[in-house]
Motif scaffolding. Structure first.
Motif, short mmCIF file in Angstrom:
data_model
loop_
_atom_site.label_atom_id
_atom_site.label_comp_id
_atom_site.label_asym_id
_atom_site.label_seq_id
_atom_site.Cartn_x
_atom_site.Cartn_y
_atom_site.Cartn_z
N ASP A 158 0.82 -1.21 0.00
CA ASP A 158 0.00 0.00 0.00
C ASP A 158 0.86 1.26 0.00
OD1 ASP A 158 -2.30 -1.47 -0.01
OD2 ASP A 158 -2.69 -1.27 2.14
N ALA A 159 1.95 1.25 0.77
CA ALA A 159 2.79 2.45 0.89
C ALA A 159 3.59 2.72 -0.36
CB ALA A 159 3.71 2.32 2.09
N THR A 160 4.04 1.67 -1.04
CA THR A 160 4.91 1.87 -2.20
C THR A 160 4.18 1.69 -3.53
OG1 THR A 160 5.58 -0.45 -2.19
CG2 THR A 160 6.93 1.09 -0.90
N HIS A 161 2.92 1.38 -3.48
CA HIS A 161 2.12 1.12 -4.67
C HIS A 161 2.73 0.03 -5.54
CE1 HIS A 161 -0.26 4.58 -3.64
NE2 HIS A 161 0.84 5.32 -3.56
N SER A 162 3.29 -0.99 -4.88
CA SER A 162 3.88 -2.13 -5.58
C SER A 162 2.82 -3.18 -5.82
CB SER A 162 5.03 -2.72 -4.76
OG SER A 162 6.01 -1.75 -4.52
N VAL A 163 2.08 -3.03 -6.88
CA VAL A 163 0.97 -3.95 -7.14
C VAL A 163 1.14 -4.68 -8.46
CG1 VAL A 163 -0.77 -2.86 -5.70
CG2 VAL A 163 -0.36 -1.97 -7.97
N SER A 164 2.38 -4.96 -8.81
CA SER A 164 2.59 -5.73 -10.04
C SER A 164 2.40 -7.22 -9.73
CB SER A 164 3.99 -5.48 -10.59
OG SER A 164 4.96 -6.03 -9.73
N LYS A 165 2.16 -7.98 -10.77
CA LYS A 165 1.95 -9.41 -10.61
C LYS A 165 3.22 -10.10 -10.11
CE LYS A 165 0.04 -13.31 -13.16
NZ LYS A 165 -0.51 -13.75 -14.45
N GLU A 166 4.36 -9.67 -10.60
CA GLU A 166 5.63 -10.27 -10.20
C GLU A 166 5.92 -10.00 -8.73
OE1 GLU A 166 5.59 -7.89 -12.81
OE2 GLU A 166 5.12 -9.46 -14.26
N PHE A 167 5.72 -8.74 -8.29
CA PHE A 167 5.99 -8.41 -6.90
C PHE A 167 4.98 -9.11 -5.98
CE2 PHE A 167 5.52 -5.95 -3.02
CZ PHE A 167 6.83 -5.94 -2.59
N GLY A 168 3.75 -9.22 -6.41
CA GLY A 168 2.75 -9.92 -5.61
C GLY A 168 3.13 -11.37 -5.39
N ARG A 169 3.61 -12.01 -6.43
CA ARG A 169 4.02 -13.42 -6.31
C ARG A 169 5.26 -13.56 -5.44
NH1 ARG A 169 3.83 -18.42 -8.01
NH2 ARG A 169 5.69 -19.58 -8.56
N SER A 170 6.28 -12.75 -5.69
CA SER A 170 7.52 -12.89 -4.92
C SER A 170 7.33 -12.52 -3.46
CB SER A 170 8.64 -12.06 -5.54
OG SER A 170 8.31 -10.68 -5.51
N SER A 171 6.54 -11.49 -3.19
CA SER A 171 6.32 -11.11 -1.79
C SER A 171 5.44 -12.13 -1.07
CB SER A 171 5.70 -9.72 -1.70
OG SER A 171 4.40 -9.70 -2.27
N ALA A 172 4.53 -12.78 -1.79
CA ALA A 172 3.72 -13.83 -1.18
C ALA A 172 4.57 -15.04 -0.83
CB ALA A 172 2.58 -14.22 -2.12
N VAL A 173 5.45 -15.43 -1.72
CA VAL A 173 6.34 -16.55 -1.44
C VAL A 173 7.26 -16.21 -0.27
CG1 VAL A 173 8.27 -17.91 -2.38
CG2 VAL A 173 6.23 -17.51 -3.76
N ALA A 174 7.76 -14.97 -0.23
CA ALA A 174 8.61 -14.55 0.88
C ALA A 174 7.83 -14.56 2.20
CB ALA A 174 9.18 -13.16 0.61
N THR A 175 6.60 -14.12 2.16
CA THR A 175 5.75 -14.12 3.36
C THR A 175 5.56 -15.54 3.88
OG1 THR A 175 4.59 -12.11 2.70
CG2 THR A 175 3.46 -13.56 4.25
N LEU A 176 5.24 -16.46 2.99
CA LEU A 176 5.06 -17.85 3.40
C LEU A 176 6.35 -18.43 3.96
CD1 LEU A 176 2.87 -19.15 0.44
CD2 LEU A 176 2.14 -18.83 2.81
N ALA A 177 7.46 -18.16 3.29
CA ALA A 177 8.75 -18.71 3.72
C ALA A 177 9.17 -18.13 5.07
CB ALA A 177 9.82 -18.43 2.67
N ILE A 178 9.05 -16.82 5.23
CA ILE A 178 9.47 -16.19 6.49
C ILE A 178 8.63 -16.69 7.65
CG2 ILE A 178 9.48 -13.98 7.73
CD1 ILE A 178 10.34 -12.69 5.05
N SER A 179 7.32 -16.74 7.46
CA SER A 179 6.45 -17.17 8.57
C SER A 179 6.70 -18.64 8.92
CB SER A 179 4.98 -16.93 8.24
OG SER A 179 4.56 -17.73 7.17
N LEU A 180 6.93 -19.48 7.93
CA LEU A 180 7.19 -20.89 8.22
C LEU A 180 8.56 -21.12 8.84
CD1 LEU A 180 5.54 -22.64 5.14
CD2 LEU A 180 4.73 -22.57 7.50
N LEU A 181 9.57 -20.40 8.37
CA LEU A 181 10.91 -20.54 8.97
C LEU A 181 10.94 -20.06 10.42
CD1 LEU A 181 13.23 -19.52 6.00
CD2 LEU A 181 13.02 -21.76 7.06
#
Length: 138
Positions: free
Chosen positions: A104-127
């Motif tokens: 929301d703050a950076t207006h990063s709403v591209s498909k690529e960033f959404g996918r990579s940030s979602a994978v990072a979110t899953l990985a960080i929370s699971l680790l």
């Protein structure tokens, strides 16, 4: 009249809905809601733990004994699993929330960033959950 039943446009059966493959951002969104529900439902347990652990040294030791020996007919490992679920719920909810705030703050709403940030979110929370779960069980 034909034997096939025609559906109205826009309607879908549950069987049809399970055939879709969600992208990682969809999983993060659904798990964000699930983690919020888990934290809300287990709020009385959290308050009980906090109250007994901060009340006195005796009640703190009581909580520590519950995690080892259980309480009544409920074994101690079950309490550890519930706390592990709370740990995951908090960490996932937090990391997904930070992801949404960043987008929301950076207006990063591209498909690529959404996918990579979602994978990072899953990985960080699971680790982080695995690290704290290791500390909890060992």
């Amino acid at each position: 009249m034909s034997d096939t039943i025609k559906q109205r446009p826009g309607t879908m059966r549950l069987v049809d809905a399970t055939q879709y493959r969600l992208p990682p951002a969809g999983w993060v969104s659904i798990l964000h809601r699930v983690s919020g529900i888990i934290m809300f439902v287990l709020l009385p347990f959290i308050i009980w733990l906090l109250d007994n652990s901060l009340n006195s040294d005796v009640t703190y030791q009581y909580i520590a004994d519950v995690f080892v020996g259980g309480l009544g007919f409920v074994p101690g490992w079950f309490f550890k699993l519930v706390v592990l679920a709370l740990i995951w719920a908090y960490l996932h909810h937090f990391t997904a929330g930070v992801r949404h705030l960043y987008m929301d703050a950076t207006h990063s709403v591209s498909k690529e960033f959404g996918r990579s940030s979602a994978v990072a979110t899953l990985a960080i929370s699971l680790l982080l959950t695995a690290a704290l779960g290791f500390k909890l069980f060992f």
